[in-house]
Motif scaffolding. Structure first.
Motif, PDB file in Angstrom:
ATOM      1  N   ALA A 308      27.995 -14.070  23.491  1.00 12.42           N
ATOM      2  CA  ALA A 308      27.063 -13.369  22.607  1.00 12.42           C
ATOM      3  C   ALA A 308      26.310 -14.371  21.744  1.00 12.42           C
ATOM      4  O   ALA A 308      26.808 -15.457  21.435  1.00 12.42           O
ATOM      5  CB  ALA A 308      27.825 -12.373  21.738  1.00 12.42           C
ATOM      6  N   GLN A 316      20.559 -16.659  24.812  1.00  9.93           N
ATOM      7  CA  GLN A 316      20.760 -15.705  25.894  1.00  9.93           C
ATOM      8  C   GLN A 316      21.908 -16.177  26.787  1.00  9.93           C
ATOM      9  O   GLN A 316      21.987 -17.350  27.168  1.00  9.93           O
ATOM     10  CB  GLN A 316      19.479 -15.568  26.735  1.00  9.93           C
ATOM     11  CG  GLN A 316      18.231 -15.235  25.928  1.00  9.93           C
ATOM     12  CD  GLN A 316      18.218 -13.821  25.408  1.00  9.93           C
ATOM     13  OE1 GLN A 316      18.947 -12.968  25.894  1.00  9.93           O
ATOM     14  NE2 GLN A 316      17.392 -13.568  24.404  1.00  9.93           N
ATOM     15  N   GLN A 513      18.644  -9.980  18.554  1.00 14.30           N
ATOM     16  CA  GLN A 513      19.484  -8.812  18.791  1.00 14.30           C
ATOM     17  C   GLN A 513      19.229  -7.681  17.796  1.00 14.30           C
ATOM     18  O   GLN A 513      19.454  -6.509  18.103  1.00 14.30           O
ATOM     19  CB  GLN A 513      20.955  -9.213  18.745  1.00 14.30           C
ATOM     20  CG  GLN A 513      21.381  -9.877  17.449  1.00 14.30           C
ATOM     21  CD  GLN A 513      22.774 -10.481  17.522  1.00 14.30           C
ATOM     22  OE1 GLN A 513      23.619  -9.996  18.250  1.00 14.30           O
ATOM     23  NE2 GLN A 513      23.018 -11.539  16.771  1.00 14.30           N
ATOM     24  N   ALA A 517      15.668  -7.127  21.002  1.00 14.48           N
ATOM     25  CA  ALA A 517      16.716  -7.708  21.862  1.00 14.48           C
ATOM     26  C   ALA A 517      16.219  -7.940  23.284  1.00 14.48           C
ATOM     27  O   ALA A 517      17.005  -7.966  24.233  1.00 14.48           O
ATOM     28  CB  ALA A 517      17.967  -6.820  21.870  1.00 14.48           C
TER      29      ALA A 517
END
Length: 563
Positions: A308, A316, A513, A517
């Motif tokens: 994450a 990414q 995000q 996102a």
């Protein structure tokens, strides 16, 4: 002690059909070599299936803090001429520095026998001592008491000053009424009134002294406690700085010529003259250090993100990234000295062979359609830009020409001021945010909502410029309104309306995000590189700098036709 055989990994799949790289990877901007892609895929397969250790990358159901990681692979040839690769991770992994299959750190801070471990114990003891001193209830009690005393002091002194003022008025009246008295009586009265005035001043000074003594007694007790805290802080800062310098000296880096430099020497000419936190812990320096120390020949390198994304950054999962500028650039400049590398793309002119279309022009301003990969203003290494082209095209123009900028990778409309007066007028419009701007962008994914707005404050990443970070503490306000124009099965075409004009605002707001996102297609910083960045300044509406007529300019783009 780790040796080459512990970390050298032979390829599991056949690689005979691939040519070896002619030069080493330029580490800050690159396309991974096919052999590095294979090595990365093999490492990623291991990360997906291994059970040797546990680390919460934020990809599954694991509990605890989520920490994504940068991993690196280094294509090497060993002394027997065999090809293989080394693997590394940045920082710690699973709370460890040493894991089977990965190269060791340049210096293991976690080793129990390390001076750093002992030094940290001392610092922790000082921290505990400081916390105890700071939590002493007498500090709060004495602070409150001193505040109350000073308030009482002010009240008492104000009351006495008011009394003195009133008495002064009465004495003045008595003097006025004494005009019928004899000269001797007036003299005696003035003497008596003067004594009253002097006595009041003595009383005021005495009251001041009385309160000051009370306040000073409490303040002395409080200062004693605060002095102890300041002494502990100073001692901790001194110990921390000494430990830091000692730690930096342990991070020693080789190059192919066998030259050894530590962090203190490497960063001595940097703007801060000292290494940033975490310097030397990234994957790239670890890989090269191990290769040089074990007699392995480095051939190519690639780094990818696994897990994450951090809250502030945009990373990414599985994407490849260049090495960071702040921490790694000085180190890698030393380590790669003398090694032939791929060309630095930042030294080439991205605008070469491209024309700059003028879609409107009068005596005071022009509107141009800037191509993608075209600088708005001259850079450190490349001067060709919108400014340079306009300067050459309008040599008689006055003023700075450029009123606003577009990112190098963004195409679209820019207004150019041909006179100083026009520049001032247009600049005021941008500052007042009366200029209407509409961008069109294509993102890599389907946006389900029809419209919305994003408010994520931004600041520059000092360790990895020109990247931007989302930072609610130090970032500048950034506000974007968005609207869906068209959807496909895998992409969305958007209208973007920036209310502010921060660096990379639209790119970050799309990719983050807490934004959409979904990175803009072709975003080599926050997404994946493509033939171009799918971001275009399509519409510009402003007032003419002389006539104040409201003008609207629009140029469409077909991203699919610009491959």
């Amino acid at each position: 002690m780790y040796s080459a055989q512990h970390c050298f990994t032979s390829f599991k799949s056949a690689i005979d059909q691939y040519q070896l790289p002619e030069r080493f990877t330029f580490p800050f901007y690159y396309e991974p070599h096919p052999l590095c892609l294979i090595a990365a895929n093999e490492l990623q397969q291991y990360l997906s299936t291994q059970t040797d250790w546990q680390h919460n990358f934020g990809l599954g159901e694991d509990s605890g803090p989520v920490i994504g990681k940068m991993f690196g692979v280094l294509l090497v040839r060993n002394q027997n001429g065999e090809l293989g690769y080394l693997s590394a991770f940045s920082g710690k992994l699973a709370e460890q520095n040493l894991l089977n299959g990965f190269v060791p750190p340049v210096f293991d801070m976690l080793a129990q026998e390390s001076f750093f471990h002992v030094g940290m114990q001392t610092l922790n003891q000082l921290t505990a001592k400081l916390q105890t001193a700071q939590s002493n209830p007498d500090i709060e009690r004495l602070t409150a008491k001193l505040t109350t005393l000073r308030q009482q002091q002010d009240t008492a002194l104000d009351a006495m000053r008011a009394e003195i003022i009133e008495n002064r008025k009465i004495r003045k009246q008595r003097r006025a009424h004494a005009q019928q008295l004899s000269t001797n009586e007036i003299a005696e009265l003035n003497i008596m009134l003067g004594k009253e005035s002097v006595a009041e001043k003595f009383r005021l000074n005495s009251l001041k002294l009385e309160w000051q003594q009370q306040c000073d007694a409490v303040k002395d007790q409080l200062d004693s406690l605060l002095t102890e805290i300041a002494a502990i802080k100073a001692e901790r800062a001194l110990q921390s700085n000494s430990l830091q310098q000692q730690l930096f000296a342990q991070y020693q880096f080789l190059n192919q010529a066998g030259e050894l430099k530590d962090l203190n020497e490497i960063f001595k000419d940097s703007p801060t003259q000292q290494p940033p936190a975490g310097a030397g812990e990234c994957a790239a320096p670890k890989l090269l250090q191990f290769a040089f120390s074990q007699g392995l020949t480095p051939l190519a390198m690639a780094e990818f993100w696994w897990g994450a994304s951090p809250k502030s950054e945009i990373r990414q999962h599985k994407n490849f990234y260049g090495s960071c500028q702040g921490k790694c650039q000085p180190i890698l400049s030393h380590m790669l000295k003398g090694i032939e590398m791929d060309a630095n793309p930042l030294l080439t002119n991205p605008a070469a062979g491209k024309s700059l279309e003028i879609i409107y022009q009068d005596e005071v301003m022009a509107i141009v359609n800037k191509p993608a990969e075209f600088l708005s203003v001259p850079g450190k290494n490349v001067t060709d830009s919108v400014y340079a082209r306009m300067k050459a095209m309008f040599p008689q123009a006055t003023g700075p020409l450029i009123v606003h900028r577009l990112d190098m990778s963004t195409s679209g409309l820019m207004v150019i001021a041909l006179t100083s007066e026009a520049n001032k007028s247009l600049a005021k419009q941008f500052i007042a945010r009366t200029v209407e701007k509409r961008y069109v962008a294509q993102v890599a994914g389907v946006v389900k909502q029809q419209n919305g707005e994003i408010k994520l404050p931004l600041r520059g990443d000092i360790d990895d410029r020109p990247r931007q970070l989302v930072c609610f503490e130090h970032g500048k306000h950034a506000h974007t309104y968005w609207q869906v124009k068209q959807r496909t099965e895998s992409t969305t075409l958007l209208y973007l309306y920036p209310h502010t004009g921060r660096t990379h605002q639209l790119r970050v707001h799309c990719a983050h995000q807490d934004g959409l996102a979904l990175p803009i297609i072709g975003d080599d910083l926050y997404g994946q590189k493509s033939h171009r960045l799918h971001l275009h300044a399509q519409q510009l509406v402003l007032n003419h700098p002389l006539t104040y007529e409201r003008l609207s300019f629009e140029v469409d783009v077909d991203f699919s036709q610009e491959a």
